[in-house]
Design an enzyme around this catalytic site. Structure first.
Site, PDB file in Angstrom:
ATOM      1  N   ASP A  37       4.049  15.513  -1.120  1.00 20.58           N
ATOM      2  CA  ASP A  37       2.981  15.435  -0.126  1.00 20.58           C
ATOM      3  C   ASP A  37       3.502  15.653   1.281  1.00 20.58           C
ATOM      4  O   ASP A  37       2.822  16.261   2.109  1.00 20.58           O
ATOM      5  CB  ASP A  37       2.278  14.069  -0.218  1.00 20.58           C
ATOM      6  CG  ASP A  37       1.229  14.076  -1.308  1.00 20.58           C
ATOM      7  OD1 ASP A  37       0.465  15.060  -1.374  1.00 20.58           O
ATOM      8  OD2 ASP A  37       1.199  13.127  -2.116  1.00 20.58           O
ATOM      9  N   GLU A  63       5.067   9.856   3.300  1.00 25.27           N
ATOM     10  CA  GLU A  63       4.616  11.172   2.840  1.00 25.27           C
ATOM     11  C   GLU A  63       3.570  11.786   3.757  1.00 25.27           C
ATOM     12  O   GLU A  63       2.977  12.802   3.431  1.00 25.27           O
ATOM     13  CB  GLU A  63       4.119  11.108   1.389  1.00 25.27           C
ATOM     14  CG  GLU A  63       3.105  10.037   1.097  1.00 25.27           C
ATOM     15  CD  GLU A  63       2.733   9.936  -0.383  1.00 25.27           C
ATOM     16  OE1 GLU A  63       3.060  10.835  -1.172  1.00 25.27           O
ATOM     17  OE2 GLU A  63       2.088   8.928  -0.738  1.00 25.27           O
TER      18      GLU A  63
HETATM   19  C1  PEP Z   1       5.109  12.852  -3.610  1.00 26.17           C
HETATM   20  O1  PEP Z   1       4.090  13.066  -2.948  1.00 26.17           O
HETATM   21  O2  PEP Z   1       6.205  13.405  -3.384  1.00 26.17           O
HETATM   22  C2  PEP Z   1       5.072  11.902  -4.727  1.00 26.17           C
HETATM   23  C3  PEP Z   1       6.168  11.525  -5.342  1.00 26.17           C
HETATM   24  O3  PEP Z   1       3.880  11.443  -5.159  1.00 26.17           O
HETATM   25  P1  PEP Z   1       2.795  12.313  -5.971  1.00 26.17           P
HETATM   26  O4  PEP Z   1       3.488  13.551  -6.461  1.00 26.17           O
HETATM   27  O5  PEP Z   1       2.337  11.423  -7.064  1.00 26.17           O
HETATM   28  O6  PEP Z   1       1.761  12.581  -4.929  1.00 26.17           O
HETATM   29 MG    MG Z   2       2.407  11.769  -3.024  1.00 21.92          MG
END
Ligand code: PEP
Ligand code: MG
Length: 594
Positions: free
Chosen positions: A467, A443
């Site tokens: 992210d 990410e």
């Molecule tokens: C993301 O970043 O896509 C993810 C699944 O984690 P979070 O939304 O918890 O940051």
């Molecule tokens: Mg994330």
């Protein structure tokens, strides 16, 4: 009431906690506004007998109200939850509670209201010192009992759920589980409360009854008049007051799409997510709480692809210890077995801040001490969690996953902590799965650029597109002003996704997408064509994504991606994709989009 006279601007928006997904449209009905705290007053010695009798009558009346409430619950499915009313009855029969309150009236010369308030406060303090979040949340039961007792002592008539009209969005300062259980689902379309967390009994009930709900709305009930038209979006934790015609139509369309999806659910649930030409995809659920496992199953999830463990750490002053974490994780892993559960280690930071004041607020939290950066600094907290995850792995198929990895050094450091945790468990003779797969969230752009290197040392990848798009496009994922730049089809994002999939395929490791993009049916053919054959999303999106996959050909998805990769702007990509996909699934234009 003055409130009734206030004119509300069209589309006034409130944001709270989406504790039960779905869209509800109706008129708000207030069951209760603020809690009755109880007023203390000293009494004279000759009033003691009368005040004790008054208290005993209020208790007897409340018991009768609870017994009546139980009698009104005819829905067999709700019988499993009757213990909640029984818990309130137990408090009312508790000798310590009764004797202590009587003693406060007699010895402290307090009126019954004040005595009830003080007794319950001393009980609540005891609950506060309990580490277990579930038990701590039961404090809400004490508050409900206190509130109702005070109202009974005052001889107040309480608006009851029986008075509710059609198309109601029920709002309350803090809805008691007993009230929630009596709700007629044909009349009540949604629930709103000022207070309440995701693990409160009422939230659990709302999910199990399939009623959309938004909790934690602050001073909502103090500011909104009765009968106000309202739209509730339990998936996104949004409440729109006095909706304009445009908003109303938009949400009505979204709601109809959701209902359509729901209606096809039963047929799709046990069918595989397999393309017309035989490509099999695994669809899993993203969850935040053990209570959501039921919903994952109900929607046909083949496991949990992302368990966001940090939720157990939020909104509390003390951190959960290893034991509490183990119980929570074991429940999920055990219930999901034989399907896999991917447990993400603590992703604290960003918008998810620990209550503990020793962790200072940062000026740029999204780029600060977040996720593994936090864990690798606070190795005590990290190892507690790793031991809990390892112990849970003995009870099913667990996989551990590290968030926000941006270098090999971080991955190796995390693995080292994991090895230490394993060694500690071995020495203690505690069982765990020694082969538990170790994956990373991809990410950060840095992780994408070294995906080939990371793939050699990780057992699987899971792409956090939320992210990844944020960091790739330099666009705050929570900022409406730049939301137009949040583009999953931007050539930079598509190229990154292609790079990740290629590196994983070359290393022969599984590669999943678990960001919100995975749950948007429009993107399903893109993710498929890019080579992602594991997708994890909110449970409610599983059926619609499955439907697109089942009606698509993998060969066509590959051709589609080959075309998309050659476009130079996100706008061109979107136009092409919408033409290709929406001509096959016209109703998807109303499905939830990111
Ligand atoms: C993301 O970043 O896509 C993810 C699944 O984690 P979070 O939304 O918890 O940051
Ligand atoms: Mg994330």
């Amino acid at each position: 009431m003055v409130l009734e006279k206030i004119k509300f601007v069209k589309d006034t928006c409130y944001v709270g906690l989406g504790v039960s997904p779905g869209i509800a449209i109706g008129e708000v009905f207030f069951l209760s506004r603020v809690r009755e705290p109880g007023v203390s007053r000293t009494i004279s010695a000759d009033q003691v007998g009368e005040e004790i009798a008054h208290f005993q009558e209020a208790v007897a009346l409340f018991k009768q109200q609870l017994v009546d409430a139980k009698g009104r619950i005819t829905d067999k499915k709700m019988h499993q939850h009757l213990f909640i009313i029984d818990a309130h009855l137990l408090i009312l029969e508790d000798k310590m509670f009764l004797n202590e309150t009587v003693a406060r009236i007699r010895d402290d010369l307090l009126n019954a209201e004040g005595a009830v308030k003080n007794t319950l406060r001393s009980f609540e303090n005891l609950f506060d010192s309990i580490e277990d979040e579930y038990l701590r949340d039961r404090k809400a039961d004490l508050e409900s009992v206190g509130d109702r007792l005070v109202r009974n002592l005052r001889g107040e008539t309480i608006r009851s759920v029986d008075e509710i009209g059609e198309k109601t969005i029920l709002a309350a300062h803090d809805l008691s589980p007993a009230d929630a259980m009596q709700i007629d689902r044909k009349k009540v379309f949604g629930l709103l409360t000022d207070r309440g967390g995701r693990t409160s009994h009422t939230a659990i009930l709302a999910r199990s009854m399939g009623i959309p709900a938004v909790f934690g709305l602050g001073n909502f009930t103090a500011t909104i008049p009765n009968g106000m038209p309202v739209i509730l979006d339990g998936t996104n934790g949004m409440v729109i007051i006095n909706p304009s015609d445009g908003t109303f139509k938009e949400y009505l369309a979204k709601k109809q799409t959701l209902e359509y999806i729901e209606s096809r659910l039963a047929q799709l649930r046990d069918l595989p997510a397999e393309t017309q030409d035989g490509k099999r995809v695994s669809l899993r659920a993203n969850i935040e709480f053990p209570a959501e496992v039921g919903s994952a199953f109900k929607h046909g999830g083949e496991g949990v692809g992302l368990y966001r463990t940090e939720m157990l750490f939020l909104g509390r002053n003390t951190l959960p210890d290893e034991e509490e974490q183990f119980r929570d994780l074991r429940e999920v892993v055990e219930k999901m077995a034989p399907h896999p559960v991917t447990i993400r280690t603590l992703d604290i930071g960003g918008e998810k801040i620990l209550a503990n004041e020793s962790y200072q607020r940062e000026t740029n939290p999204a780029m600060g001490l977040r996720a593994v950066r936090f864990s690798l600094r606070e190795t005590g907290i990290f190892k507690n969690q790793l031991r809990a995850i390892l112990r849970a792995s003995h009870y099913g198929r667990a996989r551990v996953m590290f968030p926000m990895i941006s270098s090999l050094v971080e991955l190796r450091a995390c693995r080292e902590c994991l090895e230490e945790a394993k060694e500690e468990l071995r020495l203690a003779g505690t069982l765990f799965d020694p082969q538990m797969p170790v994956g990373i969230m991809v990410e950060t752009p840095a992780a994408v650029m070294i995906a080939d290197l990371l793939a050699k040392e990780a057992d699987f990848f899971s792409v956090g597109t939320n992210d990844l798009i944020q960091y790739c496009m330099a666009v705050d994922r929570g900022n409406q002003n730049v939301a137009y730049l949040y583009q999953p089809l931007h050539p930079a994002v598509l190229r990154m996704l292609a790079m990740i999939a290629r590196s994983a395929a070359e290393a022969g490791i599984p590669c999943e997408i678990c960001g919100e993009m995975a749950g948007d049916p429009l993107y399903a053919p893109v993710m498929l064509g890019l080579g992602f054959n594991e997708l994890s999303m909110n449970a409610y999106s599983i059926p619609v994504v499955k439907r697109v996959i089942r009606e698509f050909r993998y060969g066509d998805a590959e051709k589609l991606v080959a075309a998309l990769i050659n476009f130079t702007t996100a706008e061109e990509c979107r136009e092409h994709l919408e033409n290709e996909v929406l001509k096959r699934f016209p109703d998807l234009s109303q499905a939830s989009r990111i």
